[in-house]
Design a protein around this motif. Sequence first.
Motif, mmCIF file in Angstrom:
data_model
loop_
_atom_site.group_PDB
_atom_site.id
_atom_site.type_symbol
_atom_site.label_atom_id
_atom_site.label_comp_id
_atom_site.label_asym_id
_atom_site.label_seq_id
_atom_site.Cartn_x
_atom_site.Cartn_y
_atom_site.Cartn_z
ATOM 1 N N HIS A 186 37.023 20.121 55.105
ATOM 2 C CA HIS A 186 38.272 20.356 55.833
ATOM 3 C C HIS A 186 38.907 21.635 55.304
ATOM 4 O O HIS A 186 39.650 21.619 54.327
ATOM 5 C CB HIS A 186 39.237 19.171 55.684
ATOM 6 C CG HIS A 186 40.541 19.372 56.378
ATOM 7 N ND1 HIS A 186 41.742 19.382 55.723
ATOM 8 C CD2 HIS A 186 40.834 19.582 57.690
ATOM 9 C CE1 HIS A 186 42.727 19.589 56.582
ATOM 10 N NE2 HIS A 186 42.190 19.703 57.781
ATOM 11 N N LEU A 187 38.518 22.773 55.926
ATOM 12 C CA LEU A 187 39.067 24.091 55.615
ATOM 13 C C LEU A 187 38.594 24.630 54.259
ATOM 14 O O LEU A 187 37.756 24.019 53.594
ATOM 15 C CB LEU A 187 40.588 24.068 55.711
ATOM 16 C CG LEU A 187 41.141 23.662 57.091
ATOM 17 C CD1 LEU A 187 42.650 23.512 57.060
ATOM 18 C CD2 LEU A 187 40.725 24.679 58.162
ATOM 19 N N GLN A 231 45.124 27.242 49.724
ATOM 20 C CA GLN A 231 44.325 27.059 50.933
ATOM 21 C C GLN A 231 44.351 28.332 51.766
ATOM 22 O O GLN A 231 45.396 28.994 51.890
ATOM 23 C CB GLN A 231 44.870 25.883 51.743
ATOM 24 C CG GLN A 231 43.893 25.337 52.766
ATOM 25 C CD GLN A 231 44.371 24.028 53.370
ATOM 26 O OE1 GLN A 231 45.513 23.932 53.822
ATOM 27 N NE2 GLN A 231 43.508 23.018 53.372
ATOM 28 N N LYS A 251 43.694 29.224 55.440
ATOM 29 C CA LYS A 251 43.426 28.625 56.752
ATOM 30 C C LYS A 251 44.094 29.369 57.897
ATOM 31 O O LYS A 251 43.921 28.978 59.056
ATOM 32 C CB LYS A 251 43.900 27.183 56.777
ATOM 33 C CG LYS A 251 45.396 27.011 56.602
ATOM 34 C CD LYS A 251 45.777 25.537 56.718
ATOM 35 C CE LYS A 251 47.286 25.347 56.625
ATOM 36 N NZ LYS A 251 47.663 23.923 56.779
ATOM 37 N N ASP A 299 42.330 24.009 62.629
ATOM 38 C CA ASP A 299 42.458 22.920 61.657
ATOM 39 C C ASP A 299 41.306 21.926 61.838
ATOM 40 O O ASP A 299 40.730 21.801 62.918
ATOM 41 C CB ASP A 299 43.800 22.206 61.853
ATOM 42 C CG ASP A 299 44.213 21.433 60.614
ATOM 43 O OD1 ASP A 299 43.518 21.548 59.580
ATOM 44 O OD2 ASP A 299 45.215 20.707 60.680
ATOM 45 N N ASP A 300 40.995 21.243 60.751
ATOM 46 C CA ASP A 300 39.926 20.235 60.742
ATOM 47 C C ASP A 300 38.548 20.868 60.905
ATOM 48 O O ASP A 300 37.665 20.307 61.550
ATOM 49 C CB ASP A 300 40.164 19.183 61.837
ATOM 50 C CG ASP A 300 39.367 17.895 61.569
ATOM 51 O OD1 ASP A 300 39.123 17.611 60.387
ATOM 52 O OD2 ASP A 300 38.993 17.210 62.516
#
Length: 638
Positions: free
Chosen positions: A196-197, A210, A212, A217-218
């Motif tokens: 997840h990222l 993070q 991103k 997302d996801d």
Amino acid sequence: MFSKRWLYLMVVASAVSFCVGYAHGAQPHMIGPDGGDVRSLAYDPQNPDRILLGTSSGQIFESHDRGASWTRFAHLGAGPDYVLDHMVFDPTDSRKLYVAAWSIEHETGELFRSHNGGKSFESLSGMKGKSIRSFAMAKSNSKVLVAGALDGVFRSEDGGDRWTRISPEGHKDIKNIQSVAIDPSNPDVIYAGTWHLAWKTEDGGNNWHQIKNGVIDDSDVFSLIIDPQQRSTVYLSACSGIYKSTSSGDLFHKVQGMPFSARRTRVLKQDPNHSEVVFAGTTEGLWKTQDSGTTWHRVTAPNIIVNDVMIDPRDSTRVLLATDRSGVLVSTNNSASFSASNDGFAHRQVRALLADSKNPNVLYAGMVNDKEFGGVFVSRDAGQRWSQLSNGLNGRDVFTLAQDQKGDIYAGTNAGLFRLASTTRLWTRVTLPGLMPNVPDLAIQGSNMFVPTSAGALLVSHNMGKTWTLEHAAKKEPFLKVRANNSVVVAATYTSLLVSPDGGKHFNVEQSLPVTLITGIAIDDDSNLWISSAQGLFRQQKGGSWQQMNSDLPKTKITSLDYDERSHHLLAIVDGSTEVFDSNDGRKWHRLHDAGLPLHRAIPLHDHMVALSMYEGIVSFEGSDRISAMMEEPSGNK
């Protein structure tokens, strides 16, 4: 395996032990069919002609001719469950080699290191038990290693002797590390892609943030690469597509022009000689950009699943691909076209082998899990060369093969029974009662055909499939195996037997089975029935009571049991074994052959023995002293 793993024989035994002799003492050798699953490729930086190939069964193959031919090189792990996705040579000393492994069966794995180019390996204690999904070596310092595992990110600064967790223990997001990348100049800058990222640290793991922005997302992050010429340029591949950042991951932009179905990109590789050229290995072929990601075009067929890409550092026009089911593909013309390069490499699950009744040099092999690249293969020179013979099977798994008196071939598949007429190259469906059942086994005697099915019925035909009758077991279970010898026919479910003493005209349910789970059945020439199970081996003599055989087999369950009509011996494979055992009485067993890799079934051929390995195809035990004059030709259902 296989090797995704192939065949052997030994010395002539005495007349007391064998009615029919086999050639003993020969080295086992794989006979294919070539190809299958490849997980990773790596070249020796000091000799790029030498290439290693990793599989999903812990097996490594080696090439010394730039991938033109392959030989089995090493096996890592105690069993056949290690996936070898990352193999990394130390560029300063290519005798030092690292191989990261994760288990396909358990959440565990290991990191292996070699100091002699792979002749021997040690498991590094600091990573023992880690399911390692990603691995990288720092370009600026080959002693700095980073491993991504299911439970976080780990780093070594001394070539793997000692390891430190650099991701927060128990962090809810920095786990399931699928990809890692180390800055080419600063080994404290590390990128980690998760399920997840992605995340980044700039101080060796003391702090993480993070990355991103611009990424859907996801997204599972499968691959991360950093442009060594421009460190701020980072490419990221995810289940939602390919992304590029020119700001060291602060902001990403999705590349355009790739269809959604091809965006599951397992690997990104940059041309070491042309930084503007990047390859993306996807589930729908290999894609390539020649303008740093602005435009992309597909350079292989869309049905190719690419697991790894290797560019020859001396010649960028030569590109090798590690693929699912297609083995190694090579291009020598700058990706304009690719061709298979699998001589000596096999990682296939062969589950059926048949020698032609009229010409024993003609072999038919049935595959599972290879879809359109599998089905049935044929060899007309005893296994030296194979070609696909699957037109009409449409990617179905093939579990069993048999031949009738006319020479027609039958294949039991996961969607019914198919026939290949001796005068055609097209498989056609045999009409069976019910809806295309799974056909795991098959027996043909004269004009009688016995077809066990997953639908819980044994199909019986006395006119080669023109009409059928159905026989049912005591319990509603799928039928798994059938054997026929002389006039006796026996069919097995997991827990029950149907037995016919009159060639299949009448069947009776065996009422007094001494086992809870049947793993194998056989009928010898005296019409005795044999069954194997976790409780051991049992014999029933001509309708009498069952007798347990106190055998000297290894204390583990028999997973394959067959009867060789030529030697009048039982053949057995035990769970996880690399050996073929044989016996003439079920009590005293001999280790007939050792393939050196886990086996599925032993099959006697014209004048030698072969075995189906679990993952690396067919293994032949053919000796130098061939004694074909003593052997009968195969009956067709072996």
